[in-house]
Each structure stands twice: as structure tokens, then as C-alpha cells.
Design a protein around this motif. Sequence first.
Motif, PDB file in Angstrom:
ATOM      1  N   GLN A   4      -8.051   4.160  -8.870  1.00  0.00           N
ATOM      2  CA  GLN A   4      -7.568   2.777  -8.905  1.00  0.00           C
ATOM      3  C   GLN A   4      -8.782   1.853  -8.966  1.00  0.00           C
ATOM      4  N   GLU A  18     -11.389   3.617  -6.600  1.00  0.00           N
ATOM      5  CA  GLU A  18     -11.122   4.481  -5.449  1.00  0.00           C
ATOM      6  C   GLU A  18     -10.443   5.748  -5.949  1.00  0.00           C
ATOM      7  N   ALA A  21      -6.110  11.165  -3.867  1.00  0.00           N
ATOM      8  CA  ALA A  21      -5.591  12.513  -4.088  1.00  0.00           C
ATOM      9  C   ALA A  21      -4.116  12.467  -4.476  1.00  0.00           C
ATOM     10  N   ARG A  22      -3.721  13.357  -5.370  1.00  0.00           N
ATOM     11  CA  ARG A  22      -2.319  13.494  -5.753  1.00  0.00           C
ATOM     12  C   ARG A  22      -1.990  14.977  -5.830  1.00  0.00           C
ATOM     13  N   PRO A  33       0.746  10.785  -0.869  1.00  0.00           N
ATOM     14  CA  PRO A  33      -0.282  11.174   0.103  1.00  0.00           C
ATOM     15  C   PRO A  33       0.141  10.862   1.529  1.00  0.00           C
ATOM     16  N   ASN A  77     -12.196   8.826  -0.033  1.00  0.00           N
ATOM     17  CA  ASN A  77     -11.700   8.769   1.350  1.00  0.00           C
ATOM     18  C   ASN A  77     -12.173   9.979   2.145  1.00  0.00           C
ATOM     19  N   ASP A 138     -12.099   1.423   6.040  1.00  0.00           N
ATOM     20  CA  ASP A 138     -10.812   1.271   5.355  1.00  0.00           C
ATOM     21  C   ASP A 138      -9.753   0.735   6.322  1.00  0.00           C
ATOM     22  N   ASP A 139      -8.733   0.115   5.786  1.00  0.00           N
ATOM     23  CA  ASP A 139      -7.555  -0.308   6.554  1.00  0.00           C
ATOM     24  C   ASP A 139      -7.911  -1.209   7.726  1.00  0.00           C
ATOM     25  N   MET A 162      -3.723  -3.786   3.597  1.00  0.00           N
ATOM     26  CA  MET A 162      -2.783  -4.633   2.853  1.00  0.00           C
ATOM     27  C   MET A 162      -1.802  -5.382   3.754  1.00  0.00           C
ATOM     28  N   GLU A 193      -7.209  -5.261  -0.122  1.00  0.00           N
ATOM     29  CA  GLU A 193      -6.340  -4.237  -0.703  1.00  0.00           C
ATOM     30  C   GLU A 193      -4.916  -4.774  -0.813  1.00  0.00           C
ATOM     31  N   GLU A 196      -1.029  -7.895  -5.194  1.00  0.00           N
ATOM     32  CA  GLU A 196       0.070  -7.620  -6.131  1.00  0.00           C
ATOM     33  C   GLU A 196       0.339  -8.763  -7.107  1.00  0.00           C
ATOM     34  N   GLY A 214      -5.489  -3.649  -6.195  1.00  0.00           N
ATOM     35  CA  GLY A 214      -4.039  -3.722  -6.049  1.00  0.00           C
ATOM     36  C   GLY A 214      -3.309  -3.627  -7.376  1.00  0.00           C
ATOM     37  N   TYR A 215      -1.986  -3.531  -7.257  1.00  0.00           N
ATOM     38  CA  TYR A 215      -1.152  -3.316  -8.434  1.00  0.00           C
ATOM     39  C   TYR A 215      -1.274  -4.458  -9.444  1.00  0.00           C
ATOM     40  N   PRO A 220      -2.972   3.097  -9.215  1.00  0.00           N
ATOM     41  CA  PRO A 220      -3.849   4.245  -9.422  1.00  0.00           C
ATOM     42  C   PRO A 220      -3.430   4.991 -10.699  1.00  0.00           C
TER      43      PRO A 220
HETATM   44  P1  C2E Z   1      -5.837   4.072   1.312  1.00  0.00           P
HETATM   45  O1  C2E Z   1      -7.133   4.804   1.300  1.00  0.00           O
HETATM   46  O2  C2E Z   1      -5.767   2.834   2.124  1.00  0.00           O
HETATM   47  O3  C2E Z   1      -5.506   3.818  -0.222  1.00  0.00           O
HETATM   48  C1  C2E Z   1      -4.836   2.702  -0.703  1.00  0.00           C
HETATM   49  C2  C2E Z   1      -3.373   2.958  -0.909  1.00  0.00           C
HETATM   50  O4  C2E Z   1      -2.743   1.751  -1.251  1.00  0.00           O
HETATM   51  C3  C2E Z   1      -3.089   3.914  -2.070  1.00  0.00           C
HETATM   52  O5  C2E Z   1      -1.942   4.670  -1.706  1.00  0.00           O
HETATM   53  C4  C2E Z   1      -2.752   2.956  -3.199  1.00  0.00           C
HETATM   54  O6  C2E Z   1      -1.933   3.522  -4.193  1.00  0.00           O
HETATM   55  C5  C2E Z   1      -2.010   1.885  -2.445  1.00  0.00           C
HETATM   56  N1  C2E Z   1      -2.052   0.592  -3.132  1.00  0.00           N
HETATM   57  C6  C2E Z   1      -3.065   0.085  -3.861  1.00  0.00           C
HETATM   58  N2  C2E Z   1      -2.773  -1.147  -4.315  1.00  0.00           N
HETATM   59  C7  C2E Z   1      -1.522  -1.436  -3.855  1.00  0.00           C
HETATM   60  C8  C2E Z   1      -0.670  -2.576  -4.019  1.00  0.00           C
HETATM   61  O7  C2E Z   1      -0.991  -3.567  -4.652  1.00  0.00           O
HETATM   62  N3  C2E Z   1       0.544  -2.508  -3.393  1.00  0.00           N
HETATM   63  C9  C2E Z   1       0.946  -1.434  -2.675  1.00  0.00           C
HETATM   64  N4  C2E Z   1       2.137  -1.454  -2.122  1.00  0.00           N
HETATM   65  N5  C2E Z   1       0.149  -0.329  -2.519  1.00  0.00           N
HETATM   66  C10 C2E Z   1      -1.060  -0.343  -3.112  1.00  0.00           C
HETATM   67  P2  C2E Z   1      -1.863   6.237  -1.901  1.00  0.00           P
HETATM   68  O8  C2E Z   1      -2.614   6.676  -3.107  1.00  0.00           O
HETATM   69  O9  C2E Z   1      -0.422   6.584  -1.766  1.00  0.00           O
HETATM   70  O10 C2E Z   1      -2.660   6.795  -0.650  1.00  0.00           O
HETATM   71  C11 C2E Z   1      -2.206   6.599   0.655  1.00  0.00           C
HETATM   72  C12 C2E Z   1      -3.261   6.986   1.640  1.00  0.00           C
HETATM   73  O11 C2E Z   1      -3.490   8.398   1.607  1.00  0.00           O
HETATM   74  C13 C2E Z   1      -4.627   6.367   1.371  1.00  0.00           C
HETATM   75  O12 C2E Z   1      -4.655   5.054   1.836  1.00  0.00           O
HETATM   76  C14 C2E Z   1      -5.524   7.299   2.140  1.00  0.00           C
HETATM   77  O13 C2E Z   1      -5.541   6.973   3.506  1.00  0.00           O
HETATM   78  C15 C2E Z   1      -4.824   8.625   1.964  1.00  0.00           C
HETATM   79  N6  C2E Z   1      -5.515   9.394   0.905  1.00  0.00           N
HETATM   80  C16 C2E Z   1      -5.345   9.388  -0.431  1.00  0.00           C
HETATM   81  N7  C2E Z   1      -6.218  10.236  -1.037  1.00  0.00           N
HETATM   82  C17 C2E Z   1      -6.982  10.769  -0.043  1.00  0.00           C
HETATM   83  C18 C2E Z   1      -8.071  11.717  -0.010  1.00  0.00           C
HETATM   84  O14 C2E Z   1      -8.563  12.216  -1.032  1.00  0.00           O
HETATM   85  N8  C2E Z   1      -8.586  12.040   1.226  1.00  0.00           N
HETATM   86  C19 C2E Z   1      -8.083  11.481   2.375  1.00  0.00           C
HETATM   87  N9  C2E Z   1      -8.651  11.849   3.546  1.00  0.00           N
HETATM   88  N10 C2E Z   1      -7.078  10.593   2.375  1.00  0.00           N
HETATM   89  C20 C2E Z   1      -6.528  10.235   1.185  1.00  0.00           C
END
Ligand code: C2E
Length: 235
Positions: A4, A18, A21-22, A33, A77, A138-139, A162, A193, A196, A214-215, A220
Motif C-alpha cells: 500500500q 507498506e 501479508a496476505r 490479517p 511490520n 504503528d497504531d 486510523m 493512516e 479515505e 489510505g484507501y 493495498p
Molecule cells: P497495520 O500495520 O496497521 O496496517 C494497516 C491496515 O489498515 C491494513 O490492513 C490496511 O489494509 C488498512 N488500511 C489502510 N488504509 C485504510 C483505509 O483508508 N481505510 C481502512 N478501513 N483501512 C485501511 P490489513 O492489511 O488488513 O492488515 C491488518 C493488520 O495486520 C496490520 O495493521 C498489521 O498489524 C497486521 N499485519 C499485516 N501484515 C503483517 C505482517 O507481515 N507482519 C505482521 N506482524 N503483521 C502484519
Amino acid sequence: MFFQPLVNSRTYRVEGAEALARIRDGEGRLVSPALFIPAAEKSGHIIELGEQVLRKTCEFAATYDMDALGLKWINVNLSPIQCMQRDLGHKFARILDEYSVAPGLIHLEVTEQTIADFALLRHQISALESQGFSFVLDDYGTGYSNLTRVKHYPFTTIKLDMEVVWDYYRERDNLLPSIVQGFRSLGLSITAEGIETEEMAQALAEIGSDYLQGYHFSKPLPVDEFVRTYQRKKG
Ligand code: C2E
Ligand code: MG
Ligand code: MG
């Protein structure tokens, strides 16, 4: 692995990405995730998964012309479970060596929510930082970390969660702008983050966010689609 984009809040140009993982289920559908990361953390598979994401990111950086894509770095991450491995620093350095990737290209995101063993985490972060990796918190705004801790970790960037971004957008007050200014006065850069809409992008840029994600800019994307989209846009 999906990417993304992270855009500069003034130019709207992509400067980073960023890695997210999927995994796909038996029918090829994407699994969130939010489901598989906690499961992988519980089972210990997160160590392998995290390494795989780092490897794929390095492979990407070694294969593609990062400049042509506008990319100065890629965020990966890092799970707190990974941070508990004593040999993490050596392991990561070896992986980067294998692909001849400079550590400056990799920004490691650690989440505030699950920072548990602060002393060990701090030790690990310092070890990786001395090898040239950068750290992103993060977060921000949802977890347990306090301002003193944030100040004493070698973070270069704070990523606003977010929920915090949306809350500010719904109900503007001076709290978030003051926090952002405070971080900036320490030399930290700010990423917002969950952007939208264009209005959200402007509101968060106005209060001093350096980068937006963001979207509104892009969801992503699978890596090949990311390359097609951003190479074309530049040319
Ligand atoms: P994160 O690291 O805080 O990643 C951002 C998440 O926000 C991503 O969700 C992304 O798709 C989502 N996002 C981005 N922009 C927007 C937006 O405008 N609106 C909304 N509603 N969502 C948005 P994703 O990909 O589902 O990942 C969720 C979480 O899973 C990540 O949060 C991270 O904590 C974890 N994750 C994903 N990949 C990995 C990885 O390779 N390793 C680890 N340890 N954690 C991961
Ligand atoms: Mg992240
Ligand atoms: Mg986040």
C-alpha cells in the motif's frame, strides 16, 4: 504480499510503501490479517511469516527499480513475538545481505498495542537500529505506550492509528494537532493512516502529517499491480 503506498502529504507523490501479508483460503479468497496474524502469533508461525515478508520485500527491492517507482523505503511490520528472539538482529542483517539490500530501505513498524516486554523490545530495537534499520511506531493512540517511552525509543516516525485519525476528522479539537506538533519538535515524522477522502487528507496534512496512507490514495495492491500502477503514473 501486498503493497500500500505512502504518499507525501504536500506533493501526493508516493515515497514509500507498506508491505502487508496476505494468505488465501482453499478457494483462493483472501483471508484477513486480522484473523491470521493473531493465530500466527499464538502458534509461533509469525516468526516464519515475518521472515517471509522481509525476504519478499528484499527480493522486490533487489529486483525492481525503486527510484522509478518513487520508493525511498518499504515498511515491514514486525510482531512483538519476533522481537522476543534474541538473534533477531543477526538474522535480519543476514537476510538483507543475501539480497544486497541496504537496511536504510527497510522501515520496521512495531505496534504500540502489544508492546509487552519494554526492556527487551528496546534492546532489540537498538540492536537493529545500529545496523541501519529505521523504526516506526504503528497504531499510535490505541495502545499502552506512554510519552516517556516513545521519547526514549529510537523511532523516526509515528504512525497515527486510523481510529485516532477518524476521531479527529469527526470532531476537531486541539489535542491531536498538539500531539503531532510535539512529536515533530522531537524530530519525528508523522504518518496518518486510514485516509479515505480528500477532506481527510487535507485535514491531516494541515495539522502536520508528513505522510498519508489510505484507501483515498490506494488500497493495498498485489505487488505486480503496484508496480504497474506506479511505474505508469510516473512515466
Ligand atoms: P497495520 O500495520 O496497521 O496496517 C494497516 C491496515 O489498515 C491494513 O490492513 C490496511 O489494509 C488498512 N488500511 C489502510 N488504509 C485504510 C483505509 O483508508 N481505510 C481502512 N478501513 N483501512 C485501511 P490489513 O492489511 O488488513 O492488515 C491488518 C493488520 O495486520 C496490520 O495493521 C498489521 O498489524 C497486521 N499485519 C499485516 N501484515 C503483517 C505482517 O507481515 N507482519 C505482521 N506482524 N503483521 C502484519
Ligand atoms: Mg503497519
Ligand atoms: Mg496501523
